[in-house]
Design an enzyme around this catalytic site. Structure first.
Site, short mmCIF file in Angstrom:
data_model
loop_
_atom_site.label_atom_id
_atom_site.label_comp_id
_atom_site.label_asym_id
_atom_site.label_seq_id
_atom_site.Cartn_x
_atom_site.Cartn_y
_atom_site.Cartn_z
CG ASP A 28 -13.49 -27.22 -58.38
OD1 ASP A 28 -12.54 -26.97 -59.14
OD2 ASP A 28 -14.68 -27.03 -58.69
CG HIS A 87 -3.28 -12.45 -61.75
ND1 HIS A 87 -4.47 -13.14 -61.73
CD2 HIS A 87 -3.08 -12.08 -63.04
CE1 HIS A 87 -4.98 -13.18 -62.94
NE2 HIS A 87 -4.15 -12.54 -63.76
CG HIS A 130 -6.53 -23.32 -61.42
ND1 HIS A 130 -6.69 -22.30 -62.32
CD2 HIS A 130 -7.27 -24.36 -61.89
CE1 HIS A 130 -7.50 -22.69 -63.29
NE2 HIS A 130 -7.86 -23.94 -63.05
P1 5GP Z 1 -10.13 -24.92 -64.92
O1 5GP Z 1 -11.26 -25.42 -65.77
O2 5GP Z 1 -9.80 -23.47 -65.23
O3 5GP Z 1 -8.91 -25.79 -64.92
O4 5GP Z 1 -10.64 -25.00 -63.43
C1 5GP Z 1 -11.38 -24.02 -62.80
C2 5GP Z 1 -12.05 -24.65 -61.63
O5 5GP Z 1 -12.53 -23.64 -60.78
C3 5GP Z 1 -13.26 -25.52 -62.01
O6 5GP Z 1 -13.05 -26.86 -61.57
C4 5GP Z 1 -14.43 -24.84 -61.28
O7 5GP Z 1 -15.37 -25.76 -60.76
C5 5GP Z 1 -13.73 -24.05 -60.20
N1 5GP Z 1 -14.44 -22.84 -59.82
C6 5GP Z 1 -15.01 -21.92 -60.65
N2 5GP Z 1 -15.57 -20.92 -59.93
C7 5GP Z 1 -15.35 -21.23 -58.62
C8 5GP Z 1 -15.70 -20.55 -57.39
O8 5GP Z 1 -16.31 -19.49 -57.35
N3 5GP Z 1 -15.32 -21.16 -56.24
C9 5GP Z 1 -14.62 -22.34 -56.24
N4 5GP Z 1 -14.29 -22.86 -55.03
N5 5GP Z 1 -14.28 -23.00 -57.36
C10 5GP Z 1 -14.63 -22.44 -58.54
ZN ZN Z 2 -5.68 -13.72 -60.21
#
Ligand code: 5GP
Ligand code: ZN
Length: 115
Positions: free
Chosen positions: A31, A47, A101
């Site tokens: 992350d 997807h 995810h």
């Molecule tokens: P959600 O909030 O949707 O469960 O988690 C999305 C996660 O993706 C967040 O923890 C955020 O830090 C991570 N994230 C967002 N953009 C990127 C990116 O460009 N690269 C990586 N490695 N992680 C990302």
């Molecule tokens: Zn996707």
């Protein structure tokens, strides 16, 4: 692959990430904003928007993701102390990237319940 999906682009390598593992079905990376000493994201290459869109045929992919969580937790030394697996779904669940995810969090004592 869905156009304009950040995680589809990470899975196909068009956006760089700190990759941990990849096979035909799944992709694992760090992350970008870790909230624990270990913070990995596990995604299917397919997807799927969220758990809401999961189909019976996707069961094997999810099985593979959870088997990989178990083996990565072992590999990163998380098994003994423990770790947390998180899936955020939809607005109330706090989902910000709309490609399903699973967060693997470890390396510190995590609080419960979440905010
Ligand atoms: P959600 O909030 O949707 O469960 O988690 C999305 C996660 O993706 C967040 O923890 C955020 O830090 C991570 N994230 C967002 N953009 C990127 C990116 O460009 N690269 C990586 N490695 N992680 C990302
Ligand atoms: Zn996707």
């Amino acid at each position: 692959m869905s156009e304009n999906c950040l995680f589809c682009k990470i899975a196909n390598g068009s956006i760089p990430s700190k990759k941990v593992y990849e096979d035909d079905e799944i992709f694992v990376f760090h992350d970008i904003t870790p909230v624990a000493p270990l913070h990995l994201l596990l995604i299917p290459k397919k997807h799927i928007k969220s758990l809401n869109e999961l189909e019976v045929a996707d069961g094997a992919i999810l099985g593979n993701i959870f088997l990989k969580i178990s083996s990565l937790a072992r590999e990163f030394g998380m098994s003994e102390k423990g770790y947390r697996v998180v899936n955020n779904t939809g607005e109330f669940g706090g989902q910000s990237v709309h490609h399903i995810h699973f967060h693997l969090l470890g390396g510190r004592h995590l609080t419960w319940p979440p905010g």
